[in-house]
Design a protein around this motif. Structure first.
Motif, mmCIF file in Angstrom:
data_model
loop_
_atom_site.group_PDB
_atom_site.id
_atom_site.type_symbol
_atom_site.label_atom_id
_atom_site.label_comp_id
_atom_site.label_asym_id
_atom_site.label_seq_id
_atom_site.Cartn_x
_atom_site.Cartn_y
_atom_site.Cartn_z
ATOM 1 N N GLY A 44 0.903 -1.240 -0.054
ATOM 2 C CA GLY A 44 -0.081 -0.026 0.043
ATOM 3 C C GLY A 44 0.736 1.135 -0.049
ATOM 4 N N TYR A 45 1.987 1.204 0.904
ATOM 5 C CA TYR A 45 2.539 2.463 0.868
ATOM 6 C C TYR A 45 3.604 2.517 -0.431
ATOM 7 N N VAL A 46 4.056 1.349 -1.236
ATOM 8 C CA VAL A 46 4.839 1.445 -2.354
ATOM 9 C C VAL A 46 3.787 1.884 -3.387
ATOM 10 N N LEU A 47 2.547 1.603 -3.437
ATOM 11 C CA LEU A 47 1.428 2.190 -4.414
ATOM 12 C C LEU A 47 1.322 3.739 -4.044
ATOM 13 N N ALA A 48 1.288 4.159 -2.828
ATOM 14 C CA ALA A 48 1.124 5.516 -2.396
ATOM 15 C C ALA A 48 2.164 6.026 -3.044
ATOM 16 N N ARG A 49 3.400 5.729 -2.906
ATOM 17 C CA ARG A 49 4.699 6.326 -3.394
ATOM 18 C C ARG A 49 4.494 6.476 -5.098
#
Length: 168
Positions: A44-49
């Motif tokens: 999820g954090y990778v997608l946000a980045r």
């Protein structure tokens, strides 16, 4: 016995979905000066980045990237933390980001830190929406709608060399 993987999206398709989601986010937030992308720790954090990078390339929005740390297996017992000070995101538009929306449990608990401060709005973005809601959570920004059984497992890999989505 290992379940066979079914290929759902390749790297180019994933990148296309992320770019389209970024345009949708900008369309719905074009009056804002800045937006907070709060990614659930992990994919999820990778997608946000990745969304932040796209938004910065297509819009004048100032993006604040925030990591939400949560134990997905026991969210009600775990402490839910952010990697920033809450005062830095007060009165902002928040977009919660995760790789897959299944039941809505992770998003529901992921909102907890934001409920203690004043925010303009909270929206949600996911790469894959499986549509098995047990919590009243709806994704505003969806890369791909995927009908699955509750027993199926969706695997999202957002690393640069092996970006893809699979169904087990």
């Amino acid at each position: 016995m290992l379940a066979e993987k079914s290929f759902i999206l390749d790297a180019d398709q994933v990148k296309q979905k992320i770019r389209r989601m970024a345009f949708e986010i900008y369309e719905h937030n074009f009056k804002e000066k800045n937006v907070v992308l709060a990614g659930i720790e992990g994919q999820g954090y990778v997608l946000a980045r990745l969304l932040a990078k796209q938004l910065e390339s297509i819009s004048p929005l100032e993006i604040k990237l925030v990591k939400i740390s949560i134990d997905k297996t026991a969210p009600q017992q775990s402490e839910i933390t952010l990697d920033c000070d809450l005062k830095d995101i007060r009165k902002r538009s928040i977009i919660l980001v995760d790789d897959v929306l299944n039941t809505g449990r992770t998003f529901t608990y992921g909102m907890k830190p934001f409920l203690s401060i004043e925010v303009k709005k909270i929206e949600t973005a996911v790469l894959i929406n499986r549509s098995h809601p047990l919590f009243p959570v709806h994704a505003q920004y969806v890369g791909y709608e995927l009908s699955t059984t509750i027993k199926d497992h969706v695997e999202v890999n957002l690393t640069k060399d092996t970006m893809a989505v699979y169904l087990h």
